[in-house]
Design a protein around this motif. Structure first.
Motif, PDB file in Angstrom:
ATOM      1  N   GLY A 140       0.809  -1.212   0.000  1.00 18.71           N
ATOM      2  CA  GLY A 140       0.000   0.000   0.000  1.00 18.71           C
ATOM      3  C   GLY A 140       0.838   1.256   0.000  1.00 18.71           C
ATOM      4  N   GLU A 141       0.133   2.373  -0.164  1.00 19.33           N
ATOM      5  CA  GLU A 141       0.761   3.694  -0.124  1.00 19.33           C
ATOM      6  C   GLU A 141      -0.153   4.627   0.656  1.00 19.33           C
TER       7      GLU A 141
ATOM      8  N   TRP B 227       4.412  13.258   4.238  1.00 21.98           N
ATOM      9  CA  TRP B 227       5.178  12.022   4.130  1.00 21.98           C
ATOM     10  C   TRP B 227       4.511  11.166   3.052  1.00 21.98           C
ATOM     11  N   LEU B 228       5.266  10.797   2.040  1.00 20.17           N
ATOM     12  CA  LEU B 228       4.784   9.900   0.988  1.00 20.17           C
ATOM     13  C   LEU B 228       5.212   8.497   1.399  1.00 20.17           C
ATOM     14  N   GLN B 229       4.279   7.732   1.969  1.00 17.93           N
ATOM     15  CA  GLN B 229       4.618   6.463   2.594  1.00 17.93           C
ATOM     16  C   GLN B 229       4.340   5.276   1.682  1.00 17.93           C
ATOM     17  N   LYS B 230       5.321   4.383   1.587  1.00 15.67           N
ATOM     18  CA  LYS B 230       5.112   3.087   0.950  1.00 15.67           C
ATOM     19  C   LYS B 230       5.103   2.062   2.069  1.00 15.67           C
ATOM     20  N   LEU B 231       4.075   1.214   2.073  1.00 16.16           N
ATOM     21  CA  LEU B 231       3.875   0.234   3.125  1.00 16.16           C
ATOM     22  C   LEU B 231       4.362  -1.126   2.641  1.00 16.16           C
ATOM     23  N   VAL B 232       5.273  -1.717   3.403  1.00 20.16           N
ATOM     24  CA  VAL B 232       5.896  -2.976   3.021  1.00 20.16           C
ATOM     25  C   VAL B 232       5.686  -3.993   4.136  1.00 20.16           C
TER      26      VAL B 232
ATOM     27  N   GLY C 169      -3.584   6.005  10.001  1.00 16.09           N
ATOM     28  CA  GLY C 169      -4.492   5.063   9.349  1.00 16.09           C
ATOM     29  C   GLY C 169      -3.801   3.819   8.827  1.00 16.09           C
ATOM     30  N   ASN C 170      -2.500   3.691   9.055  1.00 19.71           N
ATOM     31  CA  ASN C 170      -1.762   2.563   8.491  1.00 19.71           C
ATOM     32  C   ASN C 170      -1.927   1.278   9.281  1.00 19.71           C
TER      33      ASN C 170
END
Length: 186
Positions: free
Chosen positions: A98-99, A112-117, A171-172
């Motif tokens: 997700g992002e 913050w531009l987040q990439k979820l790994v 929200g992550n």
């Protein structure tokens, strides 16, 4: 490498980061069970972001791809590096799931531009670096139950929620549990 402890919002209003949600089914040494657990770190006060809060492993995505963007391959490479650097762990599998864009209330104008790994590891032994001063392996079913009902049944989850955590604020945590449910990790 750019230093992000005190970033200038005017020069860099958006910072790409990778959040690494680590899980393991390794047997817990005291409880002698192998329920899937998620690793969260207690962030130090010497770092630039998320000071004193619970967080997944996180790092600035400073690897630009051949096309000049922060691509998925580069983000996974950053995840591997952060996983080793912050926890001394090696992943047996990595998945970008997700992002998210998060407007930081502490720094007006910062996004913050987040990439979820998701990273699966095969052990629970963690070696902390200077960025964190604690960690907890929280059972994924307890997190899932908390997301669904608001009830807290695990002492580590209680501390995680009550002491402040950035994944819930952003929200992550919900995104992570949705990923776990879709992937049959709960």
């Amino acid at each position: 490498f750019r230093h992000y402890n005190f970033p200038n919002v005017k020069e860099e209003p958006e910072i790409p980061v990778v959040l690494v949600f680590v899980t393991s089914c390794a047997e817990h040494p005291r409880k002698k069970d192998s329920v899937r657990r998620a690793l969260f770190m207690k962030r130090g006060f010497e770092i630039g972001a998320m000071r004193g809060k619970w967080s997944p492993i996180a790092g600035v995505d400073d690897q630009v791809g051949p096309d000049g963007t922060y691509g998925d391959t580069e983000s996974l490479s950053v995840a591997v590096s952060e996983l080793w650097g912050e926890a001394g762990l090696k992943s047996v599998s990595l998945t970008l799931f997700g992002e998210n864009r998060y407007a930081d209330p502490n720094w007006v104008g910062r996004t913050w531009l987040q990439k979820l790994v998701h990273a699966e590891v095969d052990k629970l032994e963690v070696t902390l670096n200077w960025e964190n001063y604690g960690y907890a392996w929280i059972p994924v079913p307890a997190i899932s139950h908390y997301i669904a009902t608001g009830e807290i049944q695990d002492p580590y989850l209680s501390a995680f929620v009550n002491e402040g955590n950035v994944v819930e604020e952003q929200g992550n945590l919900v995104r992570f549990i949705e990923y776990c449910r879709r992937s049959n990790l709960v």
